[in-house]
Design an enzyme around this catalytic site. Sequence first.
Site, PDB file in Angstrom:
ATOM      1  N   LYS A 171       0.818  -1.221   0.000  1.00  0.00           N
ATOM      2  CA  LYS A 171       0.000   0.000   0.000  1.00  0.00           C
ATOM      3  C   LYS A 171       0.852   1.271   0.000  1.00  0.00           C
ATOM      4  CE  LYS A 171      -3.997  -2.085   2.211  1.00  0.00           C
ATOM      5  NZ  LYS A 171      -4.916  -2.045   3.340  1.00  0.00           N
ATOM      6  N   CYS A 172       2.159   1.116   0.183  1.00  0.00           N
ATOM      7  CA  CYS A 172       3.075   2.260   0.275  1.00  0.00           C
ATOM      8  C   CYS A 172       3.701   2.550  -1.086  1.00  0.00           C
ATOM      9  CB  CYS A 172       4.161   1.951   1.308  1.00  0.00           C
ATOM     10  SG  CYS A 172       5.506   3.149   1.352  1.00  0.00           S
ATOM     11  N   SER A 173       3.573   3.779  -1.548  1.00  0.00           N
ATOM     12  CA  SER A 173       4.107   4.132  -2.871  1.00  0.00           C
ATOM     13  C   SER A 173       5.631   3.996  -2.922  1.00  0.00           C
ATOM     14  CB  SER A 173       3.682   5.546  -3.264  1.00  0.00           C
ATOM     15  OG  SER A 173       4.207   6.496  -2.358  1.00  0.00           O
ATOM     16  N   ARG A 193       6.400   0.277  -3.213  1.00  0.00           N
ATOM     17  CA  ARG A 193       6.101  -0.199  -4.568  1.00  0.00           C
ATOM     18  C   ARG A 193       7.155   0.273  -5.559  1.00  0.00           C
ATOM     19  NH1 ARG A 193       0.923   1.681  -3.217  1.00  0.00           N
ATOM     20  NH2 ARG A 193       1.149   3.341  -4.755  1.00  0.00           N
TER      21      ARG A 193
END
Length: 116
Positions: free
Chosen positions: A9-11, A14
């Site tokens: 969920k963390c940019s 990712r």
Amino acid sequence: MIRLYHNPKCSKSRAALALLEEAGAEIEIVEYLKHPPSPEELDQLLNWLGMEPRELMRKKEEEYADLYLDDITLERKHLITAMVDNPNLIERPIAVRGNRAVIGRPPEQVLNLLRE
């Protein structure tokens, strides 16, 4: 092999994963929110990062205040336990290769593990 402590969920997490994939790295993904590191594993990560527990904590998380983790009298062991019990407190992503570790902030930091 690079072990990536990853939060999908963390940019930043990712982005770090994408960079490693683009570089052709062999990656072991650890979704640390589902499978938190043990206290011993987290202690070793801190040693490899050259950090103290509070330096690896996300201080804006609600649990940081709720658990009074800014109390300077808390011992290393207590802070590590708090991160294991509340893994969202752990800064992310963390990439590990051998006995070297980096925090992927900025995400390009993870590429340093590919250079030796």
